[in-house]
Design a protein around this motif. Sequence first.
Motif, PDB file in Angstrom:
ATOM      1  N   LEU A   1      18.953  -2.449  10.454  1.00  0.00           N
ATOM      2  CA  LEU A   1      19.335  -2.849  11.543  1.00  0.00           C
ATOM      3  C   LEU A   1      18.012  -3.291  12.590  1.00  0.00           C
ATOM      4  CD1 LEU A   1      22.669  -1.215  12.184  1.00  0.00           C
ATOM      5  CD2 LEU A   1      22.378  -3.334  11.565  1.00  0.00           C
ATOM      6  N   GLY A   2      17.116  -2.861  11.956  1.00  0.00           N
ATOM      7  CA  GLY A   2      15.876  -3.139  12.849  1.00  0.00           C
ATOM      8  C   GLY A   2      15.068  -2.161  13.393  1.00  0.00           C
ATOM      9  N   ALA A   3      15.680  -0.737  13.074  1.00  0.00           N
ATOM     10  CA  ALA A   3      14.851   0.393  13.711  1.00  0.00           C
ATOM     11  C   ALA A   3      13.973   0.785  12.401  1.00  0.00           C
ATOM     12  CB  ALA A   3      15.732   1.360  13.912  1.00  0.00           C
ATOM     13  N   LYS A   4      12.761   0.073  12.341  1.00  0.00           N
ATOM     14  CA  LYS A   4      11.807   0.130  11.183  1.00  0.00           C
ATOM     15  C   LYS A   4      10.946   1.565  11.274  1.00  0.00           C
ATOM     16  CE  LYS A   4      12.216  -3.982   8.937  1.00  0.00           C
ATOM     17  NZ  LYS A   4      12.832  -4.875   9.997  1.00  0.00           N
ATOM     18  N   VAL A   5      11.200   2.594  10.805  1.00  0.00           N
ATOM     19  CA  VAL A   5      10.335   3.679  10.716  1.00  0.00           C
ATOM     20  C   VAL A   5       9.993   3.825   9.446  1.00  0.00           C
ATOM     21  CG1 VAL A   5       9.670   5.833  11.785  1.00  0.00           C
ATOM     22  CG2 VAL A   5      11.803   4.568  12.699  1.00  0.00           C
ATOM     23  N   LEU A   6      11.074   3.800   8.499  1.00  0.00           N
ATOM     24  CA  LEU A   6      10.656   4.021   7.151  1.00  0.00           C
ATOM     25  C   LEU A   6      10.918   2.808   6.280  1.00  0.00           C
ATOM     26  CD1 LEU A   6      12.166   7.376   6.551  1.00  0.00           C
ATOM     27  CD2 LEU A   6      10.098   6.986   6.147  1.00  0.00           C
ATOM     28  N   GLN A   7      10.625   2.539   5.267  1.00  0.00           N
ATOM     29  CA  GLN A   7      10.695   1.382   4.317  1.00  0.00           C
ATOM     30  C   GLN A   7      12.092   1.629   3.604  1.00  0.00           C
ATOM     31  OE1 GLN A   7       9.590   1.506   0.442  1.00  0.00           O
ATOM     32  NE2 GLN A   7       8.913  -0.556   0.212  1.00  0.00           N
ATOM     33  N   ASN A   8      12.956   0.824   3.557  1.00  0.00           N
ATOM     34  CA  ASN A   8      14.453   1.060   3.306  1.00  0.00           C
ATOM     35  C   ASN A   8      14.380   1.600   1.807  1.00  0.00           C
ATOM     36  OD1 ASN A   8      16.331   1.105   5.033  1.00  0.00           O
ATOM     37  ND2 ASN A   8      17.265  -0.773   4.644  1.00  0.00           N
ATOM     38  N   ARG A   9      13.597   0.994   0.864  1.00  0.00           N
ATOM     39  CA  ARG A   9      13.779   1.375  -0.530  1.00  0.00           C
ATOM     40  C   ARG A   9      13.379   2.953  -0.604  1.00  0.00           C
ATOM     41  NH1 ARG A   9       9.801  -2.251  -3.756  1.00  0.00           N
ATOM     42  NH2 ARG A   9      10.101  -1.010  -5.359  1.00  0.00           N
ATOM     43  N   SER A  10      12.457   3.240   0.132  1.00  0.00           N
ATOM     44  CA  SER A  10      11.915   4.762   0.005  1.00  0.00           C
ATOM     45  C   SER A  10      13.091   5.849   0.663  1.00  0.00           C
ATOM     46  CB  SER A  10      10.781   4.880   0.661  1.00  0.00           C
ATOM     47  OG  SER A  10      10.996   5.153   2.388  1.00  0.00           O
TER      48      SER A  10
END
Length: 401
Positions: A205-214
């Motif tokens: 949803l846009g809270a980019k702290v970590l790469q999703n795949r990880s």
Amino acid sequence: MLIVQKYGGTSVGSIERIKAVAQRVKRAADRGDQVVVVVSAMSGDTNNLIDMALKISKTPTTREMDMLLSSGERVTCALTAIALSELGANAIALTGRQAGIVTDGVHTKARIEEVPSEPILKHLREGKIAVIAGFQGITRDGDVTTLGRGGSDLTAVAIAGAIKADLCEIYTDVDGVYTTDPRIEDKAKKLDRISYDEMLELASLGAKVLQNRSVELAKKLRVKLVTRSSFNDREGTLITSEEECMEKPIVSGVALDKNQARASLIRVEDRPGVAAEIFGALASAAINVDMIVQTIGRDGKTNLDFTIPSAELEQTKRALKDFGGALDKQEFDDQVCKVSIVGVGMKSHSGVAARLFSSLAKENINILMISTSEIKVSVVIERKYGELAVRILHAAYDLDK
Ligand code: ASP
Ligand code: MG
């Protein structure tokens, strides 16, 4: 403890920063921890490498791009090991290949196939700190690959899973995961804990702290993740299984995605196969459709609304131009946004969505679309109200308390 510490681009963004990272790693080793370090390239380096290639060719071969891009992480990995040696620590720098990371052959977005534990554990047993170049691996044929942008997180999680580390710490320039974007709501609070699923929802949803795949991989391999800052000593946010998230707040966070557009297909023929044709055409054009709402058909017609990233709006219009006969009208709106509340506690509480609707109603914000899942409620509203809605909902669910 056996820990993997991953340092992102800003954390190793200069020689001074690399020296500071080495100090932090050394402290963990001095405490008696066994440490594996994974590094990203210096911030900006990967982009610079891409720019250089694009000055030579508009379509550089992806195999050679991987050769080029993997060099950024080699630099920081060697420099970090040198900095550790300078502090008197016993460190060894390893490329992805030397760490044994095997991937498929899809250059520039390879998937990890295998991470044997032995190439890394061997060095730990000898009392060394293994410093590994993130973001890269090697195919079974010996070609260098990279894992897609932000892929060093994935390297760290995959290694943590392989060597059964107690913890995987992801160091960045933010203190952790917040209840919402602190630039929008200054009362946003750092979360102590959050479940994998909540993190996945917030990230997408846009809270980019970590790469999703990880995060997906961490969930699968049951790797405990901590995201924290390398610029201070504050404790970060633990990302772990739902069972370990004791309090289970009803809502953990509010997320805003401003890059949304809405497509409305009005009076679409109501017969089997229409949705398949429309969304099939969008899928062939590789358009990322998100929320889909279809109304109940009347008089053989139905309305179909869906959202897409605003950057894909023109492509969407093109993909839909052949459907003129199957519907009366197409409307597009690129001035919308999506606001979502996320929380595992929703599963066992009623009235969560109702509170969202009434909070927005009080401020006269009109809801254009609604979608819900087990741990999320999302609404599409006019973009100009996005930040206001975030603040309203942050207060409505007591996230500032
Ligand atoms: N250096 C790579 C990138 O910028 C990988 C990473 O930072 O995780 O995407
Ligand atoms: Mg990075």
